[in-house]
Design an enzyme around this catalytic site. Structure first.
Site, PDB file in Angstrom:
ATOM      1  N   TYR A 219       7.154  -8.939   7.060  1.00 22.36           N
ATOM      2  CA  TYR A 219       6.340  -9.506   8.121  1.00 22.36           C
ATOM      3  C   TYR A 219       6.640 -10.984   7.938  1.00 22.36           C
ATOM      4  O   TYR A 219       5.826 -11.978   8.310  1.00 22.36           O
ATOM      5  CB  TYR A 219       4.980  -9.276   7.999  1.00 22.36           C
ATOM      6  CG  TYR A 219       4.483  -7.516   7.910  1.00 22.36           C
ATOM      7  CD1 TYR A 219       4.997  -6.701   8.973  1.00 22.36           C
ATOM      8  CD2 TYR A 219       3.911  -7.214   6.809  1.00 22.36           C
ATOM      9  CE1 TYR A 219       4.791  -5.557   8.765  1.00 22.36           C
ATOM     10  CE2 TYR A 219       3.601  -5.864   6.805  1.00 22.36           C
ATOM     11  CZ  TYR A 219       4.116  -4.978   7.852  1.00 22.36           C
ATOM     12  OH  TYR A 219       3.742  -3.622   7.654  1.00 22.36           O
TER      13      TYR A 219
ATOM     14  N   GLY B 185      -8.747  -4.111  11.882  1.00 21.72           N
ATOM     15  CA  GLY B 185      -7.876  -5.069  12.167  1.00 21.72           C
ATOM     16  C   GLY B 185      -8.616  -6.473  11.701  1.00 21.72           C
ATOM     17  O   GLY B 185      -7.769  -7.512  11.924  1.00 21.72           O
TER      18      GLY B 185
ATOM     19  N   CYS C 204      17.917  -6.131  -5.913  1.00 19.80           N
ATOM     20  CA  CYS C 204      19.274  -6.538  -5.341  1.00 19.80           C
ATOM     21  C   CYS C 204      19.410  -7.138  -4.015  1.00 19.80           C
ATOM     22  O   CYS C 204      20.377  -6.568  -3.051  1.00 19.80           O
ATOM     23  CB  CYS C 204      20.287  -5.405  -5.719  1.00 19.80           C
ATOM     24  SG  CYS C 204      20.042  -4.709  -7.351  1.00 19.80           S
ATOM     25  N   GLU C 205      18.448  -7.801  -3.483  1.00 14.75           N
ATOM     26  CA  GLU C 205      18.427  -8.330  -2.278  1.00 14.75           C
ATOM     27  C   GLU C 205      18.201  -9.822  -2.323  1.00 14.75           C
ATOM     28  O   GLU C 205      17.131 -10.052  -3.026  1.00 14.75           O
ATOM     29  CB  GLU C 205      17.573  -7.699  -1.408  1.00 14.75           C
ATOM     30  CG  GLU C 205      17.786  -6.366  -1.055  1.00 14.75           C
ATOM     31  CD  GLU C 205      17.348  -5.659   0.187  1.00 14.75           C
ATOM     32  OE1 GLU C 205      17.217  -6.319   1.017  1.00 14.75           O
ATOM     33  OE2 GLU C 205      17.374  -4.706   0.235  1.00 14.75           O
TER      34      GLU C 205
ATOM     35  N   GLU D 197     -13.042   0.698  11.922  1.00 12.96           N
ATOM     36  CA  GLU D 197     -12.330   1.273  10.766  1.00 12.96           C
ATOM     37  C   GLU D 197     -11.629   0.086  10.049  1.00 12.96           C
ATOM     38  O   GLU D 197     -10.447   0.201  10.213  1.00 12.96           O
ATOM     39  CB  GLU D 197     -11.220   2.085  11.501  1.00 12.96           C
ATOM     40  CG  GLU D 197     -11.609   3.413  12.020  1.00 12.96           C
ATOM     41  CD  GLU D 197     -10.592   3.930  12.821  1.00 12.96           C
ATOM     42  OE1 GLU D 197     -10.671   5.083  13.418  1.00 12.96           O
ATOM     43  OE2 GLU D 197      -9.618   3.134  13.174  1.00 12.96           O
ATOM     44  N   PRO D 198     -12.201  -0.650   9.185  1.00 13.63           N
ATOM     45  CA  PRO D 198     -11.588  -1.493   8.359  1.00 13.63           C
ATOM     46  C   PRO D 198     -10.916  -1.148   7.232  1.00 13.63           C
ATOM     47  O   PRO D 198     -11.424  -0.287   6.392  1.00 13.63           O
ATOM     48  CB  PRO D 198     -12.884  -2.623   7.804  1.00 13.63           C
ATOM     49  CG  PRO D 198     -14.100  -1.650   7.932  1.00 13.63           C
ATOM     50  CD  PRO D 198     -13.763  -0.556   9.011  1.00 13.63           C
ATOM     51  N   GLY D 199      -9.808  -1.581   7.013  1.00 19.72           N
ATOM     52  CA  GLY D 199      -8.906  -1.352   5.939  1.00 19.72           C
ATOM     53  C   GLY D 199      -8.642  -2.518   5.071  1.00 19.72           C
ATOM     54  O   GLY D 199      -9.146  -2.683   4.161  1.00 19.72           O
TER      55      GLY D 199
ATOM     56  N   TYR E   1      -2.249  -2.633   1.590  1.00 19.22           N
ATOM     57  CA  TYR E   1      -1.047  -2.637   2.007  1.00 19.22           C
ATOM     58  C   TYR E   1       0.333  -3.308   1.003  1.00 19.22           C
ATOM     59  O   TYR E   1       1.228  -3.792   1.294  1.00 19.22           O
ATOM     60  CB  TYR E   1      -0.723  -3.361   3.580  1.00 19.22           C
ATOM     61  CG  TYR E   1      -1.579  -2.673   4.638  1.00 19.22           C
ATOM     62  CD1 TYR E   1      -1.598  -1.395   4.846  1.00 19.22           C
ATOM     63  CD2 TYR E   1      -2.613  -3.316   4.874  1.00 19.22           C
ATOM     64  CE1 TYR E   1      -2.534  -1.056   5.839  1.00 19.22           C
ATOM     65  CE2 TYR E   1      -3.516  -2.999   6.082  1.00 19.22           C
ATOM     66  CZ  TYR E   1      -3.293  -1.781   6.489  1.00 19.22           C
ATOM     67  OH  TYR E   1      -4.318  -1.203   7.325  1.00 19.22           O
TER      68      TYR E   1
HETATM   69  N1  LLP Z   1      -7.500   1.969  12.463  1.00 20.61           N
HETATM   70  C1  LLP Z   1      -6.307   2.333  12.939  1.00 20.61           C
HETATM   71  C2  LLP Z   1      -6.003   3.215  13.888  1.00 20.61           C
HETATM   72  C3  LLP Z   1      -5.099   1.460  12.376  1.00 20.61           C
HETATM   73  O1  LLP Z   1      -3.868   1.794  13.059  1.00 20.61           O
HETATM   74  C4  LLP Z   1      -5.240   0.644  11.496  1.00 20.61           C
HETATM   75  C5  LLP Z   1      -4.127  -0.060  10.819  1.00 20.61           C
HETATM   76  C6  LLP Z   1      -6.602   0.443  11.096  1.00 20.61           C
HETATM   77  C7  LLP Z   1      -7.842   0.971  11.404  1.00 20.61           C
HETATM   78  C8  LLP Z   1      -6.827  -0.503   9.684  1.00 20.61           C
HETATM   79  O2  LLP Z   1      -6.622  -1.697  10.053  1.00 20.61           O
HETATM   80  P1  LLP Z   1      -6.850  -2.978   8.994  1.00 20.61           P
HETATM   81  O3  LLP Z   1      -8.622  -3.249   9.105  1.00 20.61           O
HETATM   82  O4  LLP Z   1      -6.352  -2.689   7.656  1.00 20.61           O
HETATM   83  O5  LLP Z   1      -6.174  -4.193   9.840  1.00 20.61           O
HETATM   84  N2  LLP Z   1       1.151  -2.865   6.978  1.00 20.61           N
HETATM   85  C9  LLP Z   1       0.517  -3.991   7.671  1.00 20.61           C
HETATM   86  C10 LLP Z   1      -0.802  -3.447   8.364  1.00 20.61           C
HETATM   87  C11 LLP Z   1      -0.679  -2.204   9.314  1.00 20.61           C
HETATM   88  C12 LLP Z   1      -1.873  -1.589   9.846  1.00 20.61           C
HETATM   89  C13 LLP Z   1      -1.736  -0.377  10.645  1.00 20.61           C
HETATM   90  N3  LLP Z   1      -2.989   0.229  11.300  1.00 20.61           N
HETATM   91  C14 LLP Z   1       0.503  -5.093   6.860  1.00 20.61           C
HETATM   92  O6  LLP Z   1       0.819  -4.850   5.683  1.00 20.61           O
HETATM   93  O7  LLP Z   1      -0.039  -6.129   7.367  1.00 20.61           O
END
Ligand code: LLP
Length: 466
Positions: A368, A285, A395-396, A324-326, A425
């Site tokens: 978003y 997050g 087309c939007e 769990e960083p993404g 993402y």
């Molecule tokens: N762990 C869990 C259980 C999660 O559900 C998520 C993200 C993460 C870790 C990774 O979160 P991050 O570090 O990437 O914020 N599509 C949306 C983001 C959805 C995130 C869903 N879960 C966007 O484009 O902003």
């Protein structure tokens, strides 16, 4: 993040680029005119760490000119700075220690799975598909964490059979499924499956703010206040094939205030500490800046805040605290390159700059209302006096890439336009809407570019048809 900022500042100095308005390179407003900060060149802090502006003002990443990449591989194109990805993984491992997992939903392909694994992170997979890609990349199952609020029998069986490191249990239905499936798998593997329980702490983090929801209204996890989380612990502990190792929570994404995570820890501590479990995962997050007005804490600052909060809340010192960083691993490592196809000047209204991609490669603005910046890689150090809306080819009317972009005044049809911070993402949420083939993805490093995901062809668009 600090090293990124330092690096960007050094690059700016070397190249004579500036991160605020530079009247000397102004291409639109006259000398001496007031330039608002957003008319200045793109801020190097938003670019991947190896981004460098050369003498002519064009931008290279990983030692490769972006314009050259657009020529060679076509557009739209996702470009990732491999060094940047590796640096963020290393920062995460240094800050959190072993067990920190990359959330693959942010961006996943074989090369990414291997890179993340090489740099010492675990991988968080939240579907059978992500599990499949991680295993196909050769990542040992023991370093995978399986998530999902609605895991199927098939997904659970595959996870158990391959021996994933952790399954994060999300519902009572899932516990029942595991009760049925674990004996089947343990006869062959003779092992207990390590699981964590996902808890909904009743905190909802927002971009700049957070609120307590109180009623724990979420499709994820087990509520704390309702007692569901405690019941889940009892149920899991009653199953001999499962080894309950910890508690997991995730409060949201694109969170700029690390205080939200401290709050999460405080809410969880009273539940977690008496259980005597070895692990606590605070989820992902951490936010990243997408536009010049935003700033975000570093991964190191995030971890430090959580560790301090854990100590303060009485979480035992020997607890393994993970995350769990993404987004914070992948987002600013990536840039998308597009080609401008048409420019429409609507007098008194706005300028539309249409590019050859759009909501099919980046649905975030549509989904978003997410803001991005745009710049011309041929003139990365130039001022951007021209207000324009960068739109796609779908087309939007909602097919917006950058709603309020600033571009150099001399932008023309045929120019390559870049949007930074598209590494998370973007590709992972890409679609074939309007039967637009998905872009290629390249990794750049040390002056070399390699295709890690090839561009879809028109033939790919019919390959599933019967
Ligand atoms: N762990 C869990 C259980 C999660 O559900 C998520 C993200 C993460 C870790 C990774 O979160 P991050 O570090 O990437 O914020 N599509 C949306 C983001 C959805 C995130 C869903 N879960 C966007 O484009 O902003």
């Amino acid at each position: 993040m600090d090293d990124l900022v330092d690096r960007a500042a050094a690059t700016a100095q070397r190249a004579g680029a500036v991160s605020t308005a530079d009247p000397g390179s102004d291409q639109g407003s006259g000398p001496g005119s007031d330039q608002s900060p957003d008319e200045g060149p793109v801020r190097l802090e938003l670019l991947p760490m190896t981004a460098e502006v050369n003498g002519e003002g064009s931008l290279a990443v990983g030692g490769v000119e972006l314009l050259e990449l657009a020529e060679r591989f076509g557009t739209p194109l996702f470009v990732y700075d491999e060094e940047h990805l590796r640096a963020r993984c290393r920062e995460a491992v240094a800050a959190w220690g072993d067990g920190v997992a990359y959330a693959t939903k942010a961006f996943l392909c074989l090369a990414m799975a291997r890179l993340v694994h090489e740099e010492g992170m675990w991988l968080d997979v939240s579907t059978g598909g992500e599990l499949h890609v991680a295993l196909a990349a050769g990542v040992p199952a023991a370093r995978l964490v399986l998530h999902g609020n609605n895991k199927s029998d098939g997904e659970l069986a595959r996870a158990l059979g391959s021996g994933v490191g952790r399954i994060v249990v999300d519902s009572f239905d899932e516990i029942e499924r595991l009760a049925r499936l674990v004996p089947l798998s343990s006869t062959t593997t003779d092992r207990r499956q390590a699981v964590m329980i996902r808890v909904t702490p009743g905190i909802e983090a927002h971009t700049h703010d957070f609120v307590r929801t109180g009623q724990e209204d979420s499709k994820f996890g087990f509520g704390l206040a309702s007692g569901a989380a405690a019941d889940a612990v009892t149920c899991v502990r009653a199953l001999p094939g499962l080894d309950l190792v910890g508690i997991h929570a995730h409060i949201g994404s694109q969170v700029f205030r690390v205080d939200s995570f401290a709050e999460e820890v405080e809410v969880l501590a009273g539940f977690f500490a008496p259980l005597g479990l070895p692990e606590l995962c605070v989820g992902g997050g951490l936010g990243v800046p997408y536009v010049a007005t935003e700033t975000a804490p570093s991964i190191a600052q995030w971890a430090e805040t959580v560790h301090r909060a854990c100590r303060g809340a009485g979480i035992p010192a020997d607890t393994v605290i993970t995350a769990e960083p993404g987004r914070s691993i992948a987002a600013s490592a990536g840039i998308t390159l597009y080609r401008v196809g048409t420019i429409k000047e609507l007098p008194g209204l706005r300028t539309y700059v249409a590019v050859d991609g759009g909501m099919s490669d980046n649905p975030r603005p549509v989904l978003y209302g997410s803001g991005y910046e745009a710049f011309l890689p041929r003139a990365a150090a130039a001022a951007r006096p021209k207000a324009a809306r960068v739109v796609g080819k779908h087309c939007e009317s909602g097919d917006i890439v950058v709603a309020d972009a600033r571009l150099p005044g001399d932008v023309v049809v045929g120019d390559v336009v870049a949007t930074p911070v598209t590494g998370a993402y973007g590709y992972s949420m890409a679609s074939n809407y309007n039967k637009v083939p998905r872009p290629a993805v390249v990794f750049v490093a040390n002056g070399e570019a390699r295709v890690v995901v090839r561009r879809e062809t028109d033939d790919d668009l019919t390959r599933l048809d019967g």
